[in-house]
Motif scaffolding. Structure first.
Motif, mmCIF file in Angstrom:
data_model
loop_
_atom_site.group_PDB
_atom_site.id
_atom_site.type_symbol
_atom_site.label_atom_id
_atom_site.label_comp_id
_atom_site.label_asym_id
_atom_site.label_seq_id
_atom_site.Cartn_x
_atom_site.Cartn_y
_atom_site.Cartn_z
ATOM 1 N N TRP A 50 0.836 -1.210 0.000
ATOM 2 C CA TRP A 50 0.000 0.000 0.000
ATOM 3 C C TRP A 50 0.866 1.253 0.000
ATOM 4 O O TRP A 50 0.608 2.202 -0.754
ATOM 5 N N VAL A 51 1.920 1.257 0.811
ATOM 6 C CA VAL A 51 2.791 2.434 0.884
ATOM 7 C C VAL A 51 3.444 2.706 -0.459
ATOM 8 O O VAL A 51 3.402 3.832 -0.972
ATOM 9 N N GLY A 55 13.598 5.213 -10.690
ATOM 10 C CA GLY A 55 12.525 5.354 -9.714
ATOM 11 C C GLY A 55 13.039 5.319 -8.289
ATOM 12 O O GLY A 55 12.644 6.128 -7.446
ATOM 13 N N TYR A 56 13.954 4.396 -8.020
ATOM 14 C CA TYR A 56 14.533 4.325 -6.676
ATOM 15 C C TYR A 56 15.387 5.563 -6.385
ATOM 16 O O TYR A 56 15.399 6.068 -5.265
ATOM 17 N N ASP A 57 16.100 6.050 -7.398
ATOM 18 C CA ASP A 57 16.912 7.251 -7.201
ATOM 19 C C ASP A 57 16.047 8.468 -6.867
ATOM 20 O O ASP A 57 16.441 9.323 -6.075
ATOM 21 N N SER A 58 14.879 8.548 -7.499
ATOM 22 C CA SER A 58 14.001 9.710 -7.303
ATOM 23 C C SER A 58 12.920 9.443 -6.258
ATOM 24 O O SER A 58 12.010 10.255 -6.084
ATOM 25 N N PHE A 59 12.997 8.282 -5.580
ATOM 26 C CA PHE A 59 12.055 7.898 -4.520
ATOM 27 C C PHE A 59 10.623 7.785 -5.049
ATOM 28 O O PHE A 59 9.671 7.967 -4.309
ATOM 29 N N PHE A 109 8.368 5.411 -5.798
ATOM 30 C CA PHE A 109 8.042 3.994 -5.647
ATOM 31 C C PHE A 109 6.731 3.628 -6.323
ATOM 32 O O PHE A 109 6.557 2.493 -6.758
ATOM 33 N N LYS A 110 5.828 4.571 -6.402
ATOM 34 C CA LYS A 110 4.556 4.296 -7.071
ATOM 35 C C LYS A 110 4.798 3.950 -8.540
ATOM 36 O O LYS A 110 4.191 3.022 -9.079
ATOM 37 N N ARG A 111 5.695 4.685 -9.182
ATOM 38 C CA ARG A 111 5.987 4.393 -10.589
ATOM 39 C C ARG A 111 6.621 3.015 -10.738
ATOM 40 O O ARG A 111 6.297 2.268 -11.657
ATOM 41 N N ILE A 112 7.520 2.664 -9.828
ATOM 42 C CA ILE A 112 8.157 1.346 -9.896
ATOM 43 C C ILE A 112 7.118 0.247 -9.698
ATOM 44 O O ILE A 112 7.030 -0.695 -10.496
ATOM 45 N N SER A 113 6.357 0.355 -8.618
ATOM 46 C CA SER A 113 5.408 -0.717 -8.304
ATOM 47 C C SER A 113 4.349 -0.852 -9.383
ATOM 48 O O SER A 113 3.957 -1.966 -9.742
ATOM 49 N N ALA A 118 12.501 -6.757 -3.766
ATOM 50 C CA ALA A 118 12.912 -7.077 -2.398
ATOM 51 C C ALA A 118 12.882 -5.880 -1.452
ATOM 52 O O ALA A 118 12.475 -6.034 -0.291
ATOM 53 N N PRO A 119 13.284 -4.672 -1.868
ATOM 54 C CA PRO A 119 13.179 -3.534 -0.941
ATOM 55 C C PRO A 119 11.734 -3.229 -0.538
ATOM 56 O O PRO A 119 11.496 -2.744 0.570
ATOM 57 N N MET A 120 10.800 -3.518 -1.430
ATOM 58 C CA MET A 120 9.404 -3.202 -1.165
ATOM 59 C C MET A 120 8.703 -4.302 -0.377
ATOM 60 O O MET A 120 7.942 -4.025 0.557
#
Length: 1019
Positions: free
Chosen positions: A714-715, A786-790, A792-796, A848-850
Motif C-alpha cells: 500500500w505504501v 525510480g529508486y533514485d528519485s524515490f 516507488f509508485k511508478r516502480i510498483s 525485495a526492498p518493497m
C-alpha cells in the motif's frame, strides 16, 4: 496452451497413459497462500539468527556510504499508521541503495525528552494523588527515563515487525549520556559565540502544561472566543477639517478636534486589554471620524451614545455600528482622518483609573500588519501577548522613548494563567482575587468577563460578541494556549556570527554581505534538494519570517540550559567550567546538573562569585535538531552530512527546521543534502482518522489480518507526496494485487524447477525471448531511476503491470506450451527457461526492498543455499538486450493479437469453444507492414490457437474487429484435425507416429527424448 493438471489417453494396447507425467509442469513448494501474519515473524527470527544486519555491514564495508538519517519519533506509545508509513518508506530507500552497491546503514533513533513523556508521568502522578513538585527532580527524571526506555523497546519490536532493517541493537537515543553531553555541547557553542541570550518576548504558553511551546508543538482547532469593540479616548491630537457632507444644523465647529473622539479596536482576546500599550493603524487605509446621531432607544439599549464620536476605517464603519446596534442612518461621517492625523495621536487606556492603574499614554503606531478586512481598521497592541504586537512596539521603541513614553513590557499573566500585579484591578490585590485566563483543565477562566465588565463600567465598550475560529492548541494536552510575555532563552536569528561555526570542510557560508543564522539557513536551503520541490519554498518562507529561536522550556525532563548567569542575565563564558559540565554529562548524564552540590562542582574556584544556575530545560526540538551532531558525527559507520532526511510535511516547521538552524549555527551548513516529505494518512473518504469517527486503521491490525508486506505494498503503490487514503477497500485492492504478483512468482518458481541452467546465445533466441530481454532492460532503467528519485509508485505500478499484462497474460501464456511440452533439446524451451530465470532474478531483487518477506521466501525457494536476497545486488542488463526496433515490431504484432483474442473470447462466452486451441481463425490485415510482420511470426503460437490463416484480402462483412484497430479483422472457424492427447493442440499430424499414435509429431519427439534420457516422465 492452458495449464494442465491431468492429460490421459488410451494407447492401442489398451493401456492408459497419463501424459501429465510427461510434461514439464510447474513444481514448487512455494505456497499459493502467503500466510504472511504467521510467516513474517519467522523470517524476522531467521534474520536475527543469521545476523543479517551484521552481514549487510560486513559485505558492504568498502562501498560508498548512503546515509538516511532517522528523524526520531517520541518514545511514548504504540505506533500509529503514520509511523508505519514513515518507517516503511525509509526502509524501502535504504534497502534499494544497499542492493545497488552502497553501504546504506540505517540507525534508528528516538526522542526521549520533553513534554510528551513528562506529561505521561504527570498523568500517572495525578491518578495516584502525587504532587510532582514534592518529588526530588532526579527521581522524577528517572521515572521519565524508565518510561521512555520501555517504549523504545515496544516500538523497536513494532518497527521490526514492519520489516524494517537497521541497527536496533544500538540506536541513538536523545537521553543517552553521550547524546545529552553532545546536546549540551552544542548549546554551549551558541552560548560561547554570543548567540544565546536571555530575553523577554511573548511566546505560546500552555497553562495546562506550565511551559512555553514551539510552533511545532501547536496545532489549530476550532474555538469560540469572546469578541469586543472597545473605545480608546483621544487625549492629545490635532484638528481635522469638516467634510462637505456634514450639515450646518449639526453645529460642529470647523475644524473638528479629534480630542473629543475615540479610536475603536476589535479583539478576540479581551483578557489582553490590561496589557495594551498602543494602537496600530495602516497608512494605506482610509479612515473617517463618525458621530452617532441616533437618539437613545429604551427598547434597544446600546453603549454607543448619541453624540459619541469614533474614528474607524471607512470600509468597516457600517459593520461596526451594526454590531453596536446603532440603527441604520443613525451615524454621520464628520471628517476625513489621514495617516498624518493619526501618527501623533495619543489615547488614554480604556481602563484608566481602575485599581489605580492604566494612567499611561497609549500612542498610535503605523503597522504593515493592519488591514481593513475585518475589525475596525485599528489593532489593539499588547506587546506582551503577540508577536506582531511585540515587533511593532520594539520597532517604535526609540521614537516612543523620545516622546517620554515608558516602553517597559508588563508581565500581566503568570504561568498558571492568573493576572499579576501588572494588571491593576484584576491581579492578586483585586476584589475576589486574581482573575484567570485559562484554568488547569484548559477551560476559559473569568478574565474575559471581568475585563468586559470593567470596560462597560468605564463607558468604553462599544459592542461585544462571540466568534468561532481556528485557534492554537497544545498538540499534547489539546487545550488552548495563550501568548504570554515571559523571560526565555533565545538564539539570535539576525546577529552577525563573524564566521563562527564555519569549521574546516563544513561551512557553506551565506554568500551575502551578512553572516547571520538566518542568512546561513536561507543559503543552505538554496543548496538543498527538496522532494517534492515545493518543500523548498515552504521551509524558506518559515526561516525568512521566523522570530528569534526560543530554546527554553519550564520543565524537568530533558537537557538543561547548562549555563550560569550574573544578576544582569549575562552568560558565563568559561571553557574550564564548560569542560567540567560536559565531562559530567558524558559520565552521568544531564542528571548531574540537578544533583546536590552541582553549582559548586561545575564552578570550581569560581563558586564564590555571584553566578546563578539556569534551571530551564532545552526545547526538545533543539535535542532532535542536534541528532546529526551526536549520531552522524560520532559514528564511524555513518557520515556527515546525511544524504537524506525524510519525514512528514509538518517537519518543515519541526525537525527539518531545527536541524537546519542548529547545524547552520554551529557548522555553517545544513546537515542534509536532500529533504523528502510525505503526506498524512486519511481514511478512504479523505477524513482525518479519529477514534470518535471509528475510522482509525492501525498497523498492528493490518499486520495481524493481512501481513506487513500488504501494508508495504500500500505504501509503495500510493502517491505519498500527498495525503494518502487507507481503509478496507483500499487494503483489499492491495491484497488482490499481491495475490497476482505472488502467483506469478510462484509460477516462475514452479517452471524453474525444470531449469538446468542451460543458455542459448542471444542471436539464436526466438524474437519473443529477445523482446522480453528488451523489456527487462527498459524496466531496469525505470526501476533504478525510480529508486533514485524515490518514486516507488511508478516502480510498483510498472512492475505490477508488467507481471499481470506482459508476463501472465502474454509471454507466460504463450510460452506455457513450449515450456511444458517441447522436447528436451528444444532451443525455444531452453531460451524460454533462460528468460524466465532472468526475469525471476531481476523481478525478485527489484521487489525485495518493497516486499522483503515475500521476496526472501521466493529467493530461498529458488536458491536454498543462498543466505538472503537482501545480501544480493540488482542484476545488470546486457547492452545487446536493448532493441527498440524489435519492440516496435512486436507492438504491431500484439495489436493484431488483441483482435484475435477478442474474437476468441466472444466465442468462449457463447460456449462455441472452451479453449483457444479449438480455434483456427482467419485474420485479415489491411496494413501491409503489419501483415508482413504477422505473416512472418508464429502467429498461431502467439494467439495460442491450433492454427491461423493470415490474409491481406479485404475482410468480409461481419468480421470481428476492435474500434482502436480497424485494419485487423477476424473470422472465426474451428480447428480441424485430431487433438493431441499430450498438448491438446488440434493438428493434422496426430496418428502419424506409430509409436505414439495419439500425439502430434512434436510431442512424439519430446516423448522419445524423455525416454532416451532415461527419465520416462518429466523430472
Amino acid at each position: 496452451m492452458s495449464e494442465k493438471t491431468s492429460t490421459t489417453d488410451t494407447a492401442p494396447t489398451g493401456e492408459t497413459v497419463d501424459y501429465s507425467k510427461t510434461l514439464f509442469l510447474p513444481q514448487t513448494e512455494f505456497p499459493m497462500r502467503a500466510g504472511l501474519p504467521k510467516a513474517e515473524p519467522e523470517w524476522i527470527a531467521k534474520w536475527d539468527g543469521m545476523g543479517l544486519y551484521e552481514k549487510l555491514r560486513e559485505t558492504s564495508k568498502d562501498r560508498p556510504k548512503y546515509v538516511l538519517h532517522d528523524g526520531p519519533p517520541y518514545a511514548n506509545g504504540h505506533l500509529h499508521i503514520g509511523h508505519a508509513l514513515n518507517k516503511i518508506l525509509k526502509d524501502v530507500i535504504n534497502r534499494s541503495f544497499q542492493m545497488r552497491g552502497y553501504d546504506a546503514n540505517y540507525v534508528p533513533g528516538w526522542d526521549c525528552h520533553g513534554l510528551p513523556i513528562e506529561w505521561k508521568i504527570e498523568e500517572e502522578y495525578r491518578a495516584k494523588g502525587k504532587n510532582k513538585d514534592e518529588i526530588p527532580v532526579n527521581e522524577f527524571r528517572k521515572e521519565c527515563r524508565d518510561f521512555a526506555t520501555h517504549w523504545v523497546g515496544v516500538q523497536t519490536e513494532e518497527f521490526r515487525r514492519l520489516g524494517v532493517e537497521g541497527d536496533f541493537k544500538t540506536p541513538y537515543l536523545t537521553m543517552a549520556y553521550d547524546a545529552e553531553a553532545v546536546i549540551a555541547g552544542e548549546l554551549l557553542k551558541f552560548a560561547m559565540s554570543g548567540q544565546l541570550y536571555r530575553g523577554s518576548k511573548p511566546v505560546m504558553w500552555s497553562v495546562v502544561e506550565r511551559t512555553a511551546l514551539a510552533e511545532a508543538e501547536v496545532e489549530y482547532h476550532d474555538h469560540e472566543s469572546d469578541t469586543i469593540w472597545a473605545a480608546f479616548p483621544v487625549v492629545d491630537g490635532g484638528a481635522v477639517p469638516l467634510v462637505t457632507a456634514a450639515t450646518p444644523s449639526m453645529q460642529v465647529p470647523e475644524p473638528v478636534n479629534l480630542k473629543n473622539a475615540s479610536i475603536v479596536i476589535w479583539t478576540t482576546t479581551p483578557w489582553t486589554i490590561p496589557g495594551n500599550r498602543a494602537i496600530a493603524f495602516s497608512p494605506r487605509i482610509a479612515y473617517g471620524l463618525y458621530e452617532v446621531t441616533a437618539p437613545e432607544d429604551t427598547d434597544n439599549p446600546r453603549w454607543a451614545k448619541q453624540g459619541s464620536r469614533y474614528v474607524l476605517a471607512d470600509a468597516l464603519a457600517a459593520d461596526v455600528f451594526a454590531k453596536a446596534r446603532v440603527p441604520e442612518g443613525g451615524v454621520i461621517r464628520v471628517a476625513d482622518v489621514s495617516a498624518s492625523d493619526l501618527k501623533d495621536l495619543v489615547c488614554s487606556h480604556p481602563l484608566k483609573g481602575l485599581g489605580g492603574g492604566y494612567e499611561f499614554a497609549v500612542p498610535l503606531l503605523a503597522g504593515d500588519h493592519v488591514t481593513d478586512d475585518a475589525g475596525t481598521g485599528f489593532v489593539h497592541t499588547a506587546p506582551g501577548h503577540g508577536r506582531e504586537d511585540f515587533d511593532a512596539w520594539m520597532d517604535a521603541r526609540r521614537d516612543l522613548e523620545d516622546r517620554f513614553i515608558d516602553t517597559t513590557i508588563p508581565f500581566t499573566v503568570d504561568d498558571a494563567g492568573f493576572y499579576t500585579k501588572d494588571a491593576p484591578g484584576f491581579g492578586p490585590d483585586a476584589e475576589g482575587g486574581a482573575a484567570r485566563v485559562i484554568d488547569d483543565k484548559g477551560k476559559k477562566g473569568d478574565a474575559n468577563k471581568r475585563v468586559i465588565d470593567a470596560l462597560i463600567a468605564a463607558g468604553n465598550l462599544l459592542a461585544r460578541g462571540r466568534l468561532k475560529h481556528s485557534y492554537p492548541h497544545s498538540w499534547r494536552s489539546k487545550k488552548p494556549v495563550i501568548f504570554r510575555n515571559t523571560p526565555q532563552w533565545f538564539v539570535h536569528m539576525d546577529r552577525e556570527l563573524d564566521g563562527y561555526g564555519m569549521s574546516s570542510g563544513e561551512g557553506g557560508g551565506s554568500h551575502s554581505n551578512s553572516d547571520t543564522l538566518r542568512s546561513r539557513a536561507l543559503h543552505a536551503i538554496d543548496q538543498t534538494h527538496f522532494v517534492p520541490a515545493s518543500g523548498q519554498n515552504r521551509l524558506r518562507g518559515m526561516i525568512a519570517d521566523r522570530p528569534d529561536w526560543v530554546l527554553s522550556r519550564q520543565r524537568a525532563w530533558g537537557v538543561p540550559i547548562c549555563v550560569f548567569i550574573d544578576e544582569d542575565g549575562k552568560v558565563l563564558k568559561d571553557d574550564v567550567v564548560n569542560a567540567r559540565i560536559l565531562d559530567a554529562f558524558m559520565a552521568e548524564g544531564a542528571d548531574a546538573w540537578f544533583a546536590d552540590g552541582a553549582r559548586e562542582r561545575f564552578l570550581g574556584d569560581r563558586a564564590g562569585e555571584p553566578w546563578t544556575m539556569v534551571r530551564d530545560i532545552l526545547d526538545v526540538w533543539f535535542d532532535s535538531g542536534s541528532t546529526h551532531a551526536f549520531c552522524l558525527k560520532t559514528r564511524p559507520d555513518l557520515k556527515w552530512p546525511a544524504d537524506l532526511y525524510l519525514e512528514g510535511s509538518d517537519q518543515h516547521r519541526g525537525w527539518f527546521h531545527s536541524s537546519l538552524l542548529e547545524s547552520c549555527g554551529t557548522r555553517g551548513r545544513a546537515p542534509y543534502e536532500t529533504v523528502l516529505t510525505h503526506g498524512f494518512v486519511m481514511d478512504e473518504e479523505g477524513r482525518k482518522m479519529s477514534k470518535s469517527l471509528g475510522n482509525v486503521v492501525t498497523p498492528q491490525d493490518v499486520i495481524k489480518q493481512s501481513g506487513a508486506d500488504i501494508l508495504r505494498l500500500w505504501v509503495v503503490s500510493s502517491d505519498y507526496s500527498e495525503d494518502l487514503r487507507l481503509g478496507k477497500t483500499i487494503l483489499q485492492t492491495n491484497v488482490d494485487s499481491y495475490r497476482k504478483l505472488r502467483n506469478t512468482v510462484r509460477w516462475m518458481l514452479g517452471t524453474l524447477a525444470h531449469d538446468k541452467g542451460e543458455t542459448v546465445p542471444y542471436a539464436e533466441m526466438p524474437e519473443l525471448e529477445r523482446l522480453m530481454l528488451h523489456r527487462i532492460a527498459e524496466l531496469d532503467d525505470q526501476v533504478r531511476k525510480g529508486y533514485d528519485s524515490f518514486d516507488f509508485k511508478r516502480i510498483s505500478r510498472a512492475l505490477l503491470d508488467f507481471v499481470v499484462v506482459e508476463l501472465s497474460a502474454f509471454y507466460f501464456d504463450i510460452r506455457k506450451d513450449a515450456l511444458y511440452c517441447e522436447p528436451i533439446s528444444s532451443v525455444k524451451r531452453k531460451a524460454a527457461l533462460q528468460v524466465v530465470r532472468t526475469l525471476f532474478d531481476h523481478l525478485v531483487t527489484w521487489l525485495a526492498p518493497m516486499l522483503p518477506f515475500t521476496m526472501e521466501e521466493a529467493w530461498l525457494s529458488r536458491y536454498p543455499e543462498a543466505e538472503s536476497v537482501h545480501l544480493e545486488q540488482f542484476r545488470g542488463v546486457e547492452p545487446a538486450w536493448r532493441d527498440p526496433a524489435l519492440a516496435d515490431r512486436w507492438q504491431k504484432i500484439r495489436k493484431a493479437r488483441r483482435v484475435v483474442m477478442g474474437a476468441l473470447e466472444e466465442k468462449r462466452r457463447e460456449k462455441v469453444i472452451g479453449s483457444s486451441l479449438e480455434a483456427w481463425p482467419t485474420v485479415y490485415i489491411a496494413d501491409e507492414e503489419t501483415w508482413a510482420l504477422v505473416n512472418d511470426s508464429h502467429f498461431a503460437e502467439i494467439c495460442i490457437t491450433s492454427g491461423v490463416e493470415i490474409s491481406a484480402e479485404p475482410a468480409p462483412e461481419g468480421a470481428f474487429t476492435l474500434a482502436d484497430t480497424p485494419d485487423v479483422a477476424v473470422v472465426f472457424r474451428k480447428a480441424e484435425g485430431r487433438k493431441c492427447a499430450r498438448s491438446w493442440r488440434i493438428t493434422d499430424d496426430v496418428g502419424l507416429d506409430s509409436e505414439y499414435p495419439d500425439v502430434s509429431a512434436r510431442d512424439a519427439k519430446a516423448l522419445r527424448e524423455l525416454k532416451a534420457a532415461g527419465e520416462g516422465v518429466a523430472a
